[in-house]
Write an enzyme that holds these catalytic residues in place. Structure first.
Site, short mmCIF file in Angstrom:
data_model
loop_
_atom_site.label_atom_id
_atom_site.label_comp_id
_atom_site.label_asym_id
_atom_site.label_seq_id
_atom_site.Cartn_x
_atom_site.Cartn_y
_atom_site.Cartn_z
N LYS A 183 0.87 -1.18 0.00
CA LYS A 183 0.00 0.00 0.00
C LYS A 183 0.90 1.23 0.00
O LYS A 183 1.50 1.56 1.02
CB LYS A 183 -0.89 0.03 1.24
N GLU A 258 9.84 1.42 10.37
CA GLU A 258 10.84 2.46 10.07
C GLU A 258 10.12 3.79 10.25
O GLU A 258 9.29 4.16 9.42
CB GLU A 258 11.33 2.33 8.63
N CYS A 297 13.52 11.45 6.32
CA CYS A 297 13.47 10.94 7.70
C CYS A 297 14.78 11.19 8.42
O CYS A 297 14.81 11.40 9.63
CB CYS A 297 13.12 9.47 7.70
N GLU A 400 9.36 16.06 15.11
CA GLU A 400 9.77 16.00 13.70
C GLU A 400 8.94 16.99 12.88
O GLU A 400 7.72 16.85 12.80
CB GLU A 400 9.56 14.57 13.18
P1 NAD Z 1 2.37 8.58 7.57
O1 NAD Z 1 2.62 7.84 8.83
O2 NAD Z 1 1.33 9.62 7.55
O3 NAD Z 1 1.97 7.56 6.41
C1 NAD Z 1 2.80 6.48 6.04
C2 NAD Z 1 1.95 5.40 5.43
O4 NAD Z 1 1.12 4.87 6.44
C3 NAD Z 1 1.01 5.89 4.34
O5 NAD Z 1 0.93 4.93 3.33
C4 NAD Z 1 -0.31 6.02 5.09
O6 NAD Z 1 -1.43 5.91 4.26
C5 NAD Z 1 -0.22 4.85 6.03
N1 NAD Z 1 -1.05 4.94 7.23
C6 NAD Z 1 -1.49 6.03 7.87
N2 NAD Z 1 -2.24 5.68 8.94
C7 NAD Z 1 -2.26 4.33 8.98
C8 NAD Z 1 -2.86 3.37 9.83
N3 NAD Z 1 -3.61 3.72 10.87
N4 NAD Z 1 -2.66 2.07 9.58
C9 NAD Z 1 -1.88 1.67 8.55
N5 NAD Z 1 -1.32 2.54 7.68
C10 NAD Z 1 -1.49 3.85 7.90
O7 NAD Z 1 3.78 9.11 7.10
P2 NAD Z 1 4.09 10.04 5.85
O8 NAD Z 1 3.62 11.40 6.21
O9 NAD Z 1 3.60 9.40 4.60
O10 NAD Z 1 5.68 9.98 5.80
C11 NAD Z 1 6.48 10.77 6.57
C12 NAD Z 1 6.99 10.01 7.76
O11 NAD Z 1 7.69 8.85 7.34
C13 NAD Z 1 7.99 10.81 8.57
O12 NAD Z 1 7.73 10.66 9.93
C14 NAD Z 1 9.32 10.17 8.19
O13 NAD Z 1 10.32 10.35 9.16
C15 NAD Z 1 8.94 8.76 8.01
N6 NAD Z 1 9.92 8.04 7.20
C16 NAD Z 1 10.79 7.20 7.83
C17 NAD Z 1 11.77 6.55 7.09
C18 NAD Z 1 12.76 5.63 7.76
O14 NAD Z 1 13.52 5.00 7.06
N7 NAD Z 1 12.77 5.52 9.08
C19 NAD Z 1 11.84 6.76 5.71
C20 NAD Z 1 10.94 7.62 5.11
C21 NAD Z 1 9.98 8.26 5.87
#
Ligand code: NAD
Length: 506
Positions: A183, A258, A297, A400
């Site tokens: 997804k 992650e 991130c 963040e």
């Molecule tokens: P997000 O948590 O809003 O969304 C990430 C994914 O999770 C999306 O596909 C979203 O639709 C899904 N999602 C949201 N709520 C959910 C739920 N309740 N159950 C299951 N899936 C759900 O994050 P974002 O805004 O898309 O991305 C930014 C974040 O990602 C930042 O915090 C960043 O630090 C992190 N990130 C971490 C890494 C790493 O390697 N640690 C890499 C890239 C991004």
């Protein structure tokens, strides 16, 4: 969710080898963050679509050939995928740039890194011993530890590096012999959709690779809780990651997370003792904080600098931040794109406002730029922002921001520098700048973060594990540990000369 009158809705749910629309018929417009205009319409899947995709992945795992395909053939397929990514590099790089608001050059680099991940995991499995023979203390016993695929993997990815984050899951999962349902972020699904076609073109059997486009609260939540999913691998924010872990717990599936970061970039005065050293440290601090408008991130969002060089360093950092050329990533000469959404920009604005109220001093940015031919008025642009005189009680330092904002804190001693850098609930990555080799190793050893860069910032290697301490996550991607996430470990104990044990006398 909306219907587009101009753009044709695409069938973007792939389950069991077929492209389909959402069962409900719902669609979503995908916006270009540089002008807020839709450029594609995709299926808006829900729980029903997830159930179909999981059933297909389950069948492909339980009955299909992939888990039993010889490892050399699996590796060969992954290498073919890498070749196809190279073939389509320009098109995919541009699509990634448009979808996520990157420059085209960043998009191209992303696709190169995606191809590298596929090659790395191909080489890793192809070169492995098939098992580890253990000494059972008798020649009558043959005991071996083997690794087997886990089963059906659920994958949930974010919007900042859509295909790169997907590849860190897809490549090891396939190398290990699993099937999957992915997804992508609902706002940046385009390149993940495209890569499913490449996997099929490379010869992946039907039902092995499945995708459901749609929101987190329905599609992501269903993937996390579903009893037929053996692992959920999530990359995204910490709040969503906790929800995923909670949803996964009742089925006791494996969970890999992650999550976010609040990454320190520690600069010692000795790193700035020469003009060249100073220029390099400033240049890299700029890169650490502002590449992809800070939506990384591992962004070096906390500059922690020795007090004696702070004024000179921050003045130069702010001067260069003001010169960063913002605009649509497909335009020539643009160095930085917009934020991904209005919501993301509003969040950044909220943090800057709160920092200024709490006493931070604005040294550059802090506002939306003027529109220009390269920067459409409706694009989600925000100026690279340097906030000086910050301290650890400020929200902007603790949380963040995920935008083009760097905060500046100072220290006097090495101990103070380490304490500041570790004073975060996250622990994804951190940088140390010093010309003193002993100090570099000492400080790197004391920092509680999953990746430490010494005199550098941001590079990663597919052969080295990536992941976080603390609230930055659980588990690792890349490297041998990134493959191990997608495997079960089995001990096979064979008695070559069985006889009764006579524990019971009767
Ligand atoms: P997000 O948590 O809003 O969304 C990430 C994914 O999770 C999306 O596909 C979203 O639709 C899904 N999602 C949201 N709520 C959910 C739920 N309740 N159950 C299951 N899936 C759900 O994050 P974002 O805004 O898309 O991305 C930014 C974040 O990602 C930042 O915090 C960043 O630090 C992190 N990130 C971490 C890494 C790493 O390697 N640690 C890499 C890239 C991004």
């Amino acid at each position: 969710m909306a219907e587009s009158t101009e753009l044709q809705a695409r069938e973007t749910i792939h389950a069991g080898g077929e492209w389909r629309a959402a069962t409900s018929g719902a669609t979503r417009e995908i916006l270009d963050p540089a002008d807020a205009l839709p450029f594609a319409v995709v299926a808006e899947g829900d729980e029903k679509d997830v159930d179909l995709a999981i059933a297909a992945a389950r069948r492909a795992f339980d009955e299909g050939p992939w888990p039993h395909t010889p490892v050399t053939e699996r590796a060969a397929l992954l290498r073919r995928v890498a070749d196809l990514l190279v073939r389509d590099r320009e098109e995919l790089g541009r699509l990634e740039a448009q979808d996520a608001g990157k420059t085209v050059e960043e998009g191209r680099v992303d696709i190169d890194c995606v191809a590298d991940a596929f090659r790395y995991f191909a080489d890793l499995v192809a070169g492995e011993a098939p098992g580890r023979v253990v000494d059972a203390g008798s020649t009558d016993i043959h005991s071996v530890v083997v690794h087997e695929p886990l089963g059906v993997c659920g994958m949930i990815t974010p919007w900042n590096y859509p295909l790169l984050q997907a590849s860190w899951k897809i490549a090891p999962a396939l190398a290990a012999g699993n099937t999957f349902v992915i997804k992508p972020s609902e706002i940046t699904p385009m390149t993940t959709i495209a890569v499913i076609d490449l996997l099929v073109e490379a010869g992946l059997p039907e039902g092995v690779a499945n995708i459901v486009t749609g929101p987190g609260h329905s599609v992501g939540a269903r993937l996390s809780e579903h009893p037929d999913v053996d692992l959920v691998s999530f990359t995204g924010g910490t709040v969503s990651g906790i929800k995923v872990a909670e949803a996964a717990a009742p089925t006791v599936k494996k969970v890999a997370l992650e999550l976010g970061g609040k990454n320190p970039n520690v600069v010692f005065a000795d790193a700035c003792a020469t003009d060249e050293g100073f220029d390099t440290a400033v240049d890299q601090a700029l890169n650490a904080a502002f590449i992809h408008s800070g939506q990384v991130c591992s962004a070096g969002a906390r500059l922690i600098i020795e007090e004696s060089v702070r004024d000179r360093f921050v003045t130069e950092l702010a001067r260069r931040a003001e010169k960063i050329r913002l605009g649509r990533g497909t335009e020539d000469g643009v160095e930085c794109g917009p934020l991904v959404s209005e919501q993301q920009r509003a969040k950044v604005e909220m943090y800057v406002e709160s920092a200024l109220k709490e006493g931070a001093v604005l040294r550059s940015g802090g506002k939306r730029p003027e529109p220009s031919p390269q920067r459409p008025e409706n694009g989600y642009f925000y100026e690279p922002t340097v906030l000086d005189h910050c301290h650890r009680e400020m929200r902007v330092v603790r949380e963040e921001v995920f935008g083009p904002v760097v905060t500046v804190e100072t220290f006097r001693t090495e101990d103070e520098a380490v304490a500041l850098a570790n004073d975060t609930e996250y622990g994804l990555a951190g940088g140390v700048w010093t010309s003193d080799a002993g100090r570099a190793r000492r400080v790197a050893g004391r920092l509680r973060h999953g990746t430490i860069w010494i005199n550098d910032f941001h590079p990663y290697l597919p052969q080295a594990e990536w992941g976080g301490f603390g609230k930055s996550g659980v588990g690792r991607e890349l490297g041998p540990a990134g493959l191990a996430e997608y495997r079960e470990t089995k001990h096979v104990y064979q008695n070559l000369a069985p006889k009764p044990v006579r524990w019971f006398a009767g």
